[in-house]
Design a protein around this motif. Structure first.
Motif: not given
Length: 113
Positions: A35, A48-49, A69, A71-72, A86
């Protein structure tokens, strides 16, 4: 990475939300085969995601384009956002990224000599 590199972020076309189908300038702060961390003016308002992102950048001669994607994320100063992404890499993409990182790292260390 000890020096940020320029990148472009793209929210895939067909996705709802800000920036869909357009390139937005960003800065890659960290990169590994799993990532990266990026800083940009693009406010994704993500879940998220669920938020997909395509990252365009160049370490050496090859222009790279990888999907990932988010993640945060959080606001990083006025109108700036930082995201952890990621990377969703195929085996071939992962091998290409490793080669590019090794070549880039070797080139950077050779410059410092």
């Amino acid at each position: 990475m000890n020096q940020p590199i320029e990148c472009w972020l793209e929210v895939p076309a067909g996705t709802t939300g800000p920036g869909a189908g357009k390139l937005t300038e960003g800065v890659m702060l960290d990169l590994s085969r799993s990532g990266c961390k990026v800083r940009t003016s693009l406010n994704l308002r993500f879940t998220a995601g669920d938020t997909k992102l395509i990252i365009h950048f160049q370490l050496n001669e090859n222009k790279l384009r990888f999907e990932g994607s988010v993640r945060w994320g959080w606001m990083f100063g006025l109108g700036q956002y930082k995201y952890g992404v990621r990377l969703d890499l195929s085996k071939a993409e992962e091998e290409m990224l490793i080669r590019e990182l090794e070549s880039w790292t070797y080139g950077r260390s050779a410059e410092g000599m």
